[in-house]
Design an enzyme around this catalytic site. Structure first.
Site, PDB file in Angstrom:
ATOM      1  N   ASP A   6     -83.043-124.490 -12.639  1.00  0.00           N
ATOM      2  CA  ASP A   6     -83.072-124.001 -13.963  1.00  0.00           C
ATOM      3  C   ASP A   6     -81.692-124.503 -14.788  1.00  0.00           C
ATOM      4  OD1 ASP A   6     -84.846-121.104 -14.145  1.00  0.00           O
ATOM      5  OD2 ASP A   6     -84.352-121.721 -11.965  1.00  0.00           O
TER       6      ASP A   6
ATOM      7  N   GLU B 141     -82.595-120.200 -22.344  1.00  0.00           N
ATOM      8  CA  GLU B 141     -82.593-118.771 -21.507  1.00  0.00           C
ATOM      9  C   GLU B 141     -81.294-118.624 -20.853  1.00  0.00           C
ATOM     10  OE1 GLU B 141     -85.831-118.357 -19.006  1.00  0.00           O
ATOM     11  OE2 GLU B 141     -85.384-116.306 -18.510  1.00  0.00           O
TER      12      GLU B 141
ATOM     13  N   ASP C 158     -86.890-123.258 -22.531  1.00  0.00           N
ATOM     14  CA  ASP C 158     -86.977-122.603 -21.340  1.00  0.00           C
ATOM     15  C   ASP C 158     -87.146-123.551 -20.171  1.00  0.00           C
ATOM     16  OD1 ASP C 158     -87.172-121.082 -19.139  1.00  0.00           O
ATOM     17  OD2 ASP C 158     -89.074-119.753 -20.079  1.00  0.00           O
TER      18      ASP C 158
ATOM     19  N   ILE D 104     -86.824-123.391 -16.987  1.00  0.00           N
ATOM     20  CA  ILE D 104     -87.919-123.588 -15.926  1.00  0.00           C
ATOM     21  C   ILE D 104     -88.688-122.076 -16.272  1.00  0.00           C
ATOM     22  CG2 ILE D 104     -88.698-122.967 -13.551  1.00  0.00           C
ATOM     23  CD1 ILE D 104     -86.437-124.736 -12.440  1.00  0.00           C
ATOM     24  N   ASP D 105     -89.799-122.277 -16.886  1.00  0.00           N
ATOM     25  CA  ASP D 105     -90.502-120.894 -17.158  1.00  0.00           C
ATOM     26  C   ASP D 105     -91.437-120.769 -15.977  1.00  0.00           C
ATOM     27  OD1 ASP D 105     -91.844-119.033 -18.730  1.00  0.00           O
ATOM     28  OD2 ASP D 105     -93.265-120.242 -19.391  1.00  0.00           O
TER      29      ASP D 105
ATOM     30  N   THR E 297     -89.991-119.140 -13.070  1.00  0.00           N
ATOM     31  CA  THR E 297     -89.053-119.543 -11.918  1.00  0.00           C
ATOM     32  C   THR E 297     -89.749-118.817 -10.505  1.00  0.00           C
ATOM     33  OG1 THR E 297     -87.224-119.463 -13.321  1.00  0.00           O
ATOM     34  CG2 THR E 297     -86.564-119.172 -11.000  1.00  0.00           C
TER      35      THR E 297
ATOM     36  N   HIS F 230     -95.517-108.763 -15.046  1.00  0.00           N
ATOM     37  CA  HIS F 230     -95.454-109.489 -16.241  1.00  0.00           C
ATOM     38  C   HIS F 230     -96.544-109.052 -17.371  1.00  0.00           C
ATOM     39  CE1 HIS F 230     -92.491-112.511 -14.691  1.00  0.00           C
ATOM     40  NE2 HIS F 230     -92.006-111.285 -14.520  1.00  0.00           N
TER      41      HIS F 230
ATOM     42  N   SER G 233     -96.277-119.287 -15.571  1.00  0.00           N
ATOM     43  CA  SER G 233     -95.486-119.993 -16.758  1.00  0.00           C
ATOM     44  C   SER G 233     -96.663-120.455 -17.867  1.00  0.00           C
ATOM     45  CB  SER G 233     -95.015-121.258 -16.040  1.00  0.00           C
ATOM     46  OG  SER G 233     -96.058-122.230 -16.059  1.00  0.00           O
TER      47      SER G 233
ATOM     48  N   LYS H  97    -100.433-121.524 -18.618  1.00  0.00           N
ATOM     49  CA  LYS H  97    -101.484-120.728 -19.072  1.00  0.00           C
ATOM     50  C   LYS H  97    -102.065-121.150 -20.333  1.00  0.00           C
ATOM     51  CE  LYS H  97     -99.382-116.785 -18.154  1.00  0.00           C
ATOM     52  NZ  LYS H  97     -98.473-117.127 -17.168  1.00  0.00           N
TER      53      LYS H  97
ATOM     54  N   ARG I 108    -102.174-111.412 -22.335  1.00  0.00           N
ATOM     55  CA  ARG I 108    -100.963-110.893 -21.812  1.00  0.00           C
ATOM     56  C   ARG I 108    -100.612-109.592 -22.483  1.00  0.00           C
ATOM     57  NH1 ARG I 108     -96.866-114.065 -19.876  1.00  0.00           N
ATOM     58  NH2 ARG I 108     -94.767-113.117 -19.632  1.00  0.00           N
TER      59      ARG I 108
ATOM     60  N   ASP J 139     -90.712-118.384 -24.238  1.00  0.00           N
ATOM     61  CA  ASP J 139     -91.790-118.203 -23.262  1.00  0.00           C
ATOM     62  C   ASP J 139     -92.971-118.462 -23.826  1.00  0.00           C
ATOM     63  OD1 ASP J 139     -90.566-117.304 -20.840  1.00  0.00           O
ATOM     64  OD2 ASP J 139     -90.484-115.025 -21.586  1.00  0.00           O
TER      65      ASP J 139
HETATM   66  P1  AMP Z   1     -95.299-115.715 -16.627  1.00  0.00           P
HETATM   67  O1  AMP Z   1     -95.076-116.825 -15.552  1.00  0.00           O
HETATM   68  O2  AMP Z   1     -96.459-115.945 -17.708  1.00  0.00           O
HETATM   69  O3  AMP Z   1     -95.524-114.311 -15.905  1.00  0.00           O
HETATM   70  O4  AMP Z   1     -93.873-115.687 -17.661  1.00  0.00           O
HETATM   71  C1  AMP Z   1     -92.929-115.823 -17.023  1.00  0.00           C
HETATM   72  C2  AMP Z   1     -91.784-115.212 -17.939  1.00  0.00           C
HETATM   73  O5  AMP Z   1     -92.023-113.554 -18.159  1.00  0.00           O
HETATM   74  C3  AMP Z   1     -90.505-115.186 -17.716  1.00  0.00           C
HETATM   75  O6  AMP Z   1     -90.003-116.198 -18.094  1.00  0.00           O
HETATM   76  C4  AMP Z   1     -89.755-113.885 -18.212  1.00  0.00           C
HETATM   77  O7  AMP Z   1     -88.995-114.115 -19.610  1.00  0.00           O
HETATM   78  C5  AMP Z   1     -91.130-113.052 -18.565  1.00  0.00           C
HETATM   79  N1  AMP Z   1     -90.950-111.715 -18.297  1.00  0.00           N
HETATM   80  C6  AMP Z   1     -90.162-111.134 -17.435  1.00  0.00           C
HETATM   81  N2  AMP Z   1     -90.253-109.691 -17.386  1.00  0.00           N
HETATM   82  C7  AMP Z   1     -91.481-109.522 -18.143  1.00  0.00           C
HETATM   83  C8  AMP Z   1     -92.371-108.233 -18.280  1.00  0.00           C
HETATM   84  N3  AMP Z   1     -91.848-106.941 -17.892  1.00  0.00           N
HETATM   85  N4  AMP Z   1     -93.257-108.555 -19.281  1.00  0.00           N
HETATM   86  C9  AMP Z   1     -93.605-109.661 -19.777  1.00  0.00           C
HETATM   87  N5  AMP Z   1     -92.896-110.795 -19.567  1.00  0.00           N
HETATM   88  C10 AMP Z   1     -92.024-110.862 -18.567  1.00  0.00           C
HETATM   89 MG    MG Z   2     -89.638-118.255 -19.096  1.00  0.00          MG
END
Ligand code: AMP
Ligand code: MG
Length: 330
Positions: free
Chosen positions: A46, A69, A122, A124-125, A127, A215, A239, A242, A256, A269
């Protein structure tokens, strides 16, 4: 404006950062990861990826603000982490000192005017997907007047062809506003234009959602998709891959819906994925149909959740969400 120069610089930065991340993932050891203050993980990749991208941007656009980030907080108390990050960055960017690398990482945390022109990164989106050796992305976008005008997304583990795993992994997606969306293999220059699919009956659609249960509300997604007559199981990946899946027509919808009502999505993100889906002919909004507003600071304060579709299905998905709003935590 054509943004040719911006696009060249952004692609070069994301390709270098993707290479760095791929190298770390191939040789990941437990010492490469530490926990941040908010208990989320951060890795040498990252921080290295953020340094590479910020250094490349600053070299060509020294006056542009960057919102990214990560910061160097974790590095000050972890000598191994710091040494490894400097080594990783030196392998991608030549003639750079340790102090310049640390300064470049923290450059992205300054406060600024979000109504002006800025980059958002970002490094690493996803992680958590990176640590599971699954999907993650390196996301870079240029925002002007609250709108994304350019986005580059590196997806080192993403299948080159959704239905042909034998064709290998590693994609680069990019778009400039008004010029369409493109994909190429990470190691090659040959680009191809990408488009969303043309499915207009929701029952024929497949949808993608976050892998991590925390998430987004998978329960709400199941209710909405069942109301729409969708029977194909959801595609769950980490990430902004999607958004790439929607832009390339692998799936028709990205849901989402917030699990935690008070959560505000972060700009890094979504910025890159948003312009790529738009330029591939799709639509991106929040769950109420409002366009994402990137002029409000580090978070999408004016929006709730995210819906991205092939465009044709957008109103149908929004209507299904609205019809179920009383059951959902929104
Ligand atoms: P994803 O891989 O689509 O789940 O997205 C990853 C991103 O979700 C991370 O970079 C975080 O910034 C974000 N994230 C962290 N906690 C939450 C949450 N409670 N609701 C939605 N997104 C989140
Ligand atoms: Mg991210």
């Amino acid at each position: 404006m054509s943004y040719h120069f911006e696009l060249d610089v952004a692609i070069n930065a994301v390709v270098k950062a993707s290479r760095l991340c791929r190298d770390v993932q191939n040789s990941l050891v437990s010492r490469d990861t530490v926990e941040k203050k908010d208990h989320s993980p951060v890795t040498t990749a990252d921080l290295g990826s953020q340094a590479v991208i910020n250094l490349e941007l600053l070299q060509s656009f020294p006056n542009d603000p960057i919102i990214s980030e990560e910061d160097t907080d974790t590095l000050h108390s972890h000598d191994y982490l710091k040494g490894k990050v400097l080594e990783l960055v030196n392998a991608q960017v030549s003639n750079i000192s340790g102090a310049q690398i640390l300064e470049a990482i923290d450059y992205g945390t300054r406060e600024m005017d979000y109504k002006s022109r800025f980059w958002t990164v970002d490094p690493i989106d996803g992680t958590k997907g990176f640590l599971r050796k699954e999907q993650y992305a390196i996301a870079l976008a240029l925002v002007e007047d609250g709108q994304v005008v350019l986005g580059v997304l590196g997806c080192p583990n993403f299948l080159v062809h959704y239905d042909r795993p034998e064709d290998g992994r590693g994609c680069l997606f990019y778009a400039v506003k008004g010029d369409g969306a493109f994909m190429q293999e990470l190691n090659q220059d040959k680009r191809e234009r990408i488009h969303v699919d043309s499915i207009s009956h929701p029952q024929n659609a497949r949808f993608v959602e976050p892998f991590e249960k925390a998430h987004a509300s998978h329960t709400a997604h199941a209710q909405i998709s069942s109301a729409l007559g969708i029977t194909t199981p959801s595609y769950r990946i980490d990430s902004q891959c999607k958004y790439a899946a929607v832009a390339r027509g692998d799936v028709s919808v990205y849901l989402r819906l917030p699990k935690d009502k008070s959560y505000q999505e972060k700009i890094w993100d979504h910025a890159t994925g948003c312009v790529i889906v738009h330029e591939a002919g799709g639509r991106v909004s929040d769950i109420y149909g409002k366009p994402l507003d990137f002029s409000m600071g580090r978070k999408l304060q004016n929006n709730k959740g995210v819906v991205a579709t092939n465009g044709k299905l957008h109103e149908k998905v929004l209507n299904a969400i609205l019809a179920h709003a009383h059951h959902l935590a929104i």
